[in-house]
Scaffold this motif. Structure first.
Motif, mmCIF file in Angstrom:
data_model
loop_
_atom_site.group_PDB
_atom_site.id
_atom_site.type_symbol
_atom_site.label_atom_id
_atom_site.label_comp_id
_atom_site.label_asym_id
_atom_site.label_seq_id
_atom_site.Cartn_x
_atom_site.Cartn_y
_atom_site.Cartn_z
ATOM 1 N N ILE A 193 22.735 -21.630 -33.244
ATOM 2 C CA ILE A 193 21.483 -22.093 -32.651
ATOM 3 C C ILE A 193 21.416 -23.621 -32.719
ATOM 4 C CG2 ILE A 193 18.967 -22.006 -32.793
ATOM 5 C CD1 ILE A 193 19.296 -19.215 -34.065
ATOM 6 N N GLY A 194 21.346 -24.252 -31.557
ATOM 7 C CA GLY A 194 21.240 -25.708 -31.498
ATOM 8 C C GLY A 194 22.550 -26.453 -31.660
ATOM 9 N N PHE B 294 27.812 -20.737 -17.528
ATOM 10 C CA PHE B 294 26.624 -21.230 -18.236
ATOM 11 C C PHE B 294 25.670 -20.058 -18.429
ATOM 12 C CE2 PHE B 294 28.385 -24.668 -15.742
ATOM 13 C CZ PHE B 294 28.374 -25.758 -16.601
ATOM 14 N N GLY B 295 25.177 -19.877 -19.652
ATOM 15 C CA GLY B 295 24.366 -18.702 -19.929
ATOM 16 C C GLY B 295 25.253 -17.493 -20.184
ATOM 17 N N ARG C 4 17.524 -26.233 -18.101
ATOM 18 C CA ARG C 4 17.681 -26.614 -19.502
ATOM 19 C C ARG C 4 18.082 -25.405 -20.345
ATOM 20 N NH1 ARG C 4 13.552 -27.825 -22.250
ATOM 21 N NH2 ARG C 4 14.438 -29.430 -23.584
ATOM 22 N N ARG C 5 18.800 -25.685 -21.423
ATOM 23 C CA ARG C 5 19.151 -24.688 -22.436
ATOM 24 C C ARG C 5 20.123 -23.628 -21.933
ATOM 25 N NH1 ARG C 5 17.743 -27.718 -26.670
ATOM 26 N NH2 ARG C 5 15.504 -28.169 -26.767
ATOM 27 N N PHE C 6 21.067 -24.037 -21.109
ATOM 28 C CA PHE C 6 22.089 -23.100 -20.656
ATOM 29 C C PHE C 6 23.490 -23.492 -21.117
ATOM 30 C CE2 PHE C 6 18.895 -21.208 -17.991
ATOM 31 C CZ PHE C 6 19.329 -19.899 -17.825
ATOM 32 N N TYR D 173 21.585 -14.375 -18.440
ATOM 33 C CA TYR D 173 20.587 -14.492 -19.502
ATOM 34 C C TYR D 173 20.555 -15.934 -20.007
ATOM 35 C CZ TYR D 173 20.332 -9.359 -20.097
ATOM 36 O OH TYR D 173 20.142 -8.015 -19.919
ATOM 37 N N ASN D 174 19.366 -16.391 -20.338
ATOM 38 C CA ASN D 174 19.214 -17.701 -20.965
ATOM 39 C C ASN D 174 19.528 -17.566 -22.452
ATOM 40 O OD1 ASN D 174 18.230 -20.071 -22.202
ATOM 41 N ND2 ASN D 174 16.675 -20.343 -20.638
ATOM 42 N N PRO D 175 20.495 -18.346 -22.969
ATOM 43 C CA PRO D 175 20.910 -18.168 -24.368
ATOM 44 C C PRO D 175 19.972 -18.779 -25.394
ATOM 45 C CG PRO D 175 22.166 -19.932 -23.361
ATOM 46 C CD PRO D 175 21.330 -19.325 -22.267
ATOM 47 N N TRP D 176 18.973 -19.535 -24.960
ATOM 48 C CA TRP D 176 18.151 -20.254 -25.930
ATOM 49 C C TRP D 176 17.111 -19.342 -26.561
ATOM 50 C CZ3 TRP D 176 18.582 -24.233 -28.810
ATOM 51 C CH2 TRP D 176 17.466 -24.797 -29.439
#
Length: 290
Positions: free
Chosen positions: A6-7, A247-248, A43-45, A285-288
């Protein structure tokens, strides 16, 4: 059981610390097929992680980290592996160019140029770079806010790296659109567009020292406004099938993760929480984590 990253945006950190990794290394093969590319994703991919992966794969200064790719999908593609750690690479992010005025943005860009030179101090003593070029490198290293000089700084450093290593250079620019978003919000958009147009034109257009250029961002700024004249330039957006799974996470990747963590009973919730995107006709799916 492996920890979830995560992050984590640094590819080496992710692999070295044995975080769970969904293999996206075939993205490297996609990049090998292009000259200058802009990938746009929300964002967040995982854009920054993928750019970090490109850096560690291509950089001539990261040969000791070649093991990072052992056992990953790209290691099976011998035609691509032949490019591993063969190029000087500049990797920068524009994510911190969020200033309220154009002058402050120039200062921030100057700091980025200083950081590039700090990471490549071999240029200051190279036998393959003449004294005039070294003086210019030193001046940029001390920091300049001259707009014209900054517009040409990236191209100049690319040229110097080419002369030093006798190899063409790969230029990676992450979050290219952040300064434009902030310029729009703060009333200096035209100045910022003009500046970045000149930066990108110098660095990417008819640059004999450039092997490849990759940019990422959330937004596609009209080609006519910022990428004028880049004839070898290609935008790969969420509508393109190329790289649509890089991505994702795909459905099969989500299913594998749920199986690995013995959480298959959460499949419905995962779909409700993270599904809903389509990239090039593929459900993503968005991984965030929210």
């Amino acid at each position: 059981m492996k920890r979830l990253p995560i992050g984590i945006e640094n590819f080496k950190e992710l692999i070295d610390h044995k975080y769970y990794y969904v293999d996206k290394t075939m993205f490297i093969q996609d990049v090998c097929n292009e000259k200058v590319i802009l990938y746009t994703r929300p964002r967040r991919f995982g854009k920054t992680l993928n750019m970090s992966m490109l850096y560690y794969f291509f950089s001539i200064r990261q040969k000791e980290n070649a093991y990072l790719f052992n056992g990953l999908e790209i290691s099976k593609c011998m035609d691509v592996v032949s490019y591993q750690n063969q190029f000087p690479v500049i990797f920068i992010t524009l994510k911190d160019m969020k200033n309220s005025s154009f002058d402050k943005q120039l200062v921030m860009f100057s700091l980025l140029i200083q950081e590039i030179i700090s990471n490549h101090q071999e240029l200051l003593t190279s036998d393959n770079i003449n004294s005039i070029e070294k003086e210019r490198i030193a001046r940029l290293y001390r920091g300049v806010q001259n707009e014209v000089e900054l517009q040409n700084a990236l191209k100049f450093i690319v040229s110097c790296l080419y002369h030093h290593y006798r190899k063409k250079v790969i230029l990676l620019i992450d979050e290219y659109d952040v300064p434009l978003q902030n310029a729009y919000l703060n009333g200096y958009y035209d100045e910022m567009v003009n500046f970045l147009r000149n930066v990108f034109s110098a660095a990417f257009k008819t640059n004999d020292a450039l092997e490849k250029g990759v940019l990422t961002g959330c937004l596609r700024i009209a080609k006519e406004s910022i990428f004028t004249g880049l004839n070898n330039f290609r935008v790969i957006s969420i509508f393109d099938e190329i790289s649509n799974q890089r991505f994702g996470f795909t459905q099969s990747e989500i299913d594998m993760m749920l199986q690995d963590y013995q959480r298959k009973d959460y499949q419905k919730q995962m779909k409700e929480w993270y599904d809903g995107y389509q990239f090039g006709g593929c459900d993503i799916y968005n991984p965030w984590m929210p």
